[in-house]
Write a protein that holds these residues in place. Structure first.
Motif, PDB file in Angstrom:
ATOM      1  N   ALA A  94       4.206  48.420  77.758  1.00  0.00           N
ATOM      2  CA  ALA A  94       4.251  47.238  76.887  1.00  0.00           C
ATOM      3  C   ALA A  94       2.963  47.176  76.062  1.00  0.00           C
ATOM      4  O   ALA A  94       1.954  47.787  76.416  1.00  0.00           O
ATOM      5  CB  ALA A  94       4.389  45.979  77.736  1.00  0.00           C
ATOM      6  N   ARG A  95       3.009  46.407  74.984  1.00  0.00           N
ATOM      7  CA  ARG A  95       1.826  46.269  74.124  1.00  0.00           C
ATOM      8  C   ARG A  95       0.889  45.176  74.624  1.00  0.00           C
ATOM      9  O   ARG A  95      -0.305  45.208  74.374  1.00  0.00           O
ATOM     10  CB  ARG A  95       2.256  45.949  72.687  1.00  0.00           C
ATOM     11  CG  ARG A  95       2.917  47.120  71.968  1.00  0.00           C
ATOM     12  CD  ARG A  95       3.221  46.781  70.542  1.00  0.00           C
ATOM     13  NE  ARG A  95       4.120  45.629  70.470  1.00  0.00           N
ATOM     14  CZ  ARG A  95       5.399  45.696  70.130  1.00  0.00           C
ATOM     15  NH1 ARG A  95       5.930  46.853  69.812  1.00  0.00           N
ATOM     16  NH2 ARG A  95       6.149  44.618  70.087  1.00  0.00           N
ATOM     17  N   ASN A  96       1.474  44.175  75.314  1.00  0.00           N
ATOM     18  CA  ASN A  96       0.660  43.039  75.773  1.00  0.00           C
ATOM     19  C   ASN A  96       1.374  42.377  76.950  1.00  0.00           C
ATOM     20  O   ASN A  96       2.467  42.783  77.344  1.00  0.00           O
ATOM     21  CB  ASN A  96       0.438  42.038  74.630  1.00  0.00           C
ATOM     22  CG  ASN A  96       1.760  41.635  73.970  1.00  0.00           C
ATOM     23  OD1 ASN A  96       2.733  41.336  74.652  1.00  0.00           O
ATOM     24  ND2 ASN A  96       1.799  41.660  72.652  1.00  0.00           N
ATOM     25  N   ARG A  97       0.755  41.336  77.489  1.00  0.00           N
ATOM     26  CA  ARG A  97       1.333  40.698  78.680  1.00  0.00           C
ATOM     27  C   ARG A  97       2.670  40.027  78.389  1.00  0.00           C
ATOM     28  O   ARG A  97       3.569  40.050  79.221  1.00  0.00           O
ATOM     29  CB  ARG A  97       0.344  39.718  79.305  1.00  0.00           C
ATOM     30  CG  ARG A  97       0.083  38.484  78.478  1.00  0.00           C
ATOM     31  CD  ARG A  97      -0.703  37.432  79.224  1.00  0.00           C
ATOM     32  NE  ARG A  97      -2.088  37.799  79.386  1.00  0.00           N
ATOM     33  CZ  ARG A  97      -2.963  37.069  80.056  1.00  0.00           C
ATOM     34  NH1 ARG A  97      -2.597  35.945  80.618  1.00  0.00           N
ATOM     35  NH2 ARG A  97      -4.208  37.446  80.156  1.00  0.00           N
ATOM     36  N   ALA A  98       2.804  39.433  77.198  1.00  0.00           N
ATOM     37  CA  ALA A  98       4.071  38.752  76.849  1.00  0.00           C
ATOM     38  C   ALA A  98       5.222  39.757  76.826  1.00  0.00           C
ATOM     39  O   ALA A  98       6.317  39.496  77.341  1.00  0.00           O
ATOM     40  CB  ALA A  98       3.946  38.054  75.502  1.00  0.00           C
ATOM     41  N   GLU A  99       4.956  40.930  76.250  1.00  0.00           N
ATOM     42  CA  GLU A  99       6.000  41.960  76.197  1.00  0.00           C
ATOM     43  C   GLU A  99       6.286  42.496  77.604  1.00  0.00           C
ATOM     44  O   GLU A  99       7.434  42.775  77.955  1.00  0.00           O
ATOM     45  CB  GLU A  99       5.578  43.098  75.273  1.00  0.00           C
ATOM     46  CG  GLU A  99       6.714  44.093  75.039  1.00  0.00           C
ATOM     47  CD  GLU A  99       6.352  45.187  74.053  1.00  0.00           C
ATOM     48  OE1 GLU A  99       7.217  45.508  73.230  1.00  0.00           O
ATOM     49  OE2 GLU A  99       5.229  45.726  74.117  1.00  0.00           O
ATOM     50  N   ALA A 100       5.250  42.610  78.427  1.00  0.00           N
ATOM     51  CA  ALA A 100       5.433  43.075  79.809  1.00  0.00           C
ATOM     52  C   ALA A 100       6.319  42.108  80.586  1.00  0.00           C
ATOM     53  O   ALA A 100       7.225  42.524  81.318  1.00  0.00           O
ATOM     54  CB  ALA A 100       4.081  43.228  80.500  1.00  0.00           C
TER      55      ALA A 100
END
Length: 201
Positions: free
Chosen positions: A185-191
């Motif tokens: 993922a690119r960031n925590r939200a995407e994760a």
């Protein structure tokens, strides 16, 4: 008669399921609950052969309720029903002791057939979900990484997460970083989004 417990938080869906299952000559719906944390008490109050559990309910998930039932009533059969055909849900449901896993848009006859099959000692799994679960593989996240990602879903800062989870900010950062890498993922939200879509949270 096969005695059924039905756990589903949406009353219209629960009542429709109860009515459909009640049409089967060998079925009797003896208990209905709208919350996951009411399942165990209902099973204790009524002699139940099969529990049909929705996954997403208030109080406790159907997967958590299935694990409770299996600990206290190992002979009781559990059928997990879901609107969301997520492979990770299937894997977690089976690990919690479920005997069948079906999506809610399956025909009523298929559900009745699944109930009879689990009582005969078989496992019943939606074939499309089974194939997807195999291709997705196991959940790569550790229990602690799941906890941190779940807590991060509301946009909390690292400091807030650290306080809520009784961890240091550095540890929170490490868990989030590892989870993001594992999920590419690119960031925590995407994760969080990826893990939820897979049914891993």
């Amino acid at each position: 008669m096969i005695r059924l417990l039905l756990a589903e938080d949406q009353s219209m869906v629960r009542e429709a399921l109860a009515a459909l299952l009640g049409l089967e000559p060998d079925f009797e719906v003896v208990a209905q609950v709208a919350r996951g944390d009411e399942v165990l008490a209902a099973a204790r109050a009524r002699a139940v052969d099969v529990a049909l559990l929705d996954i997403e309910m208030p109080g406790m998930t159907g997967i958590e309720a299935a694990a409770q039932l299996q600990r206290e009533f190992p002979a009781l059969k559990v059928v997990v029903l879901t609107t969301f055909g997520r492979p990770g849900y299937l894997r977690r449901a089976m690990e919690s002791g479920a005997h069948a896993f079906l999506v809610k848009d399956a025909p009523a006859a298929q559900l009745a057939d699944a109930v009879r099959k689990v009582l005969a000692g078989e496992r019943v799994i939606d074939p499309t979900l089974a194939a997807a679960a195999l291709s997705d593989g196991a959940n790569p996240l550790t229990a602690r990484e799941r906890d941190v990602l779940r807590a991060a879903a509301d946009g909390s800062t690292n400091a807030e997460l650290a306080a809520a989870l009784h961890l240091s900010q550095g540890t929170v950062r490490n868990y989030l970083s590892t989870a993001i890498q594992k999920l590419t993922a690119r960031n925590r939200a995407e994760a969080v989004r990826i893990a939820r879509e897979k049914g891993w949270l």
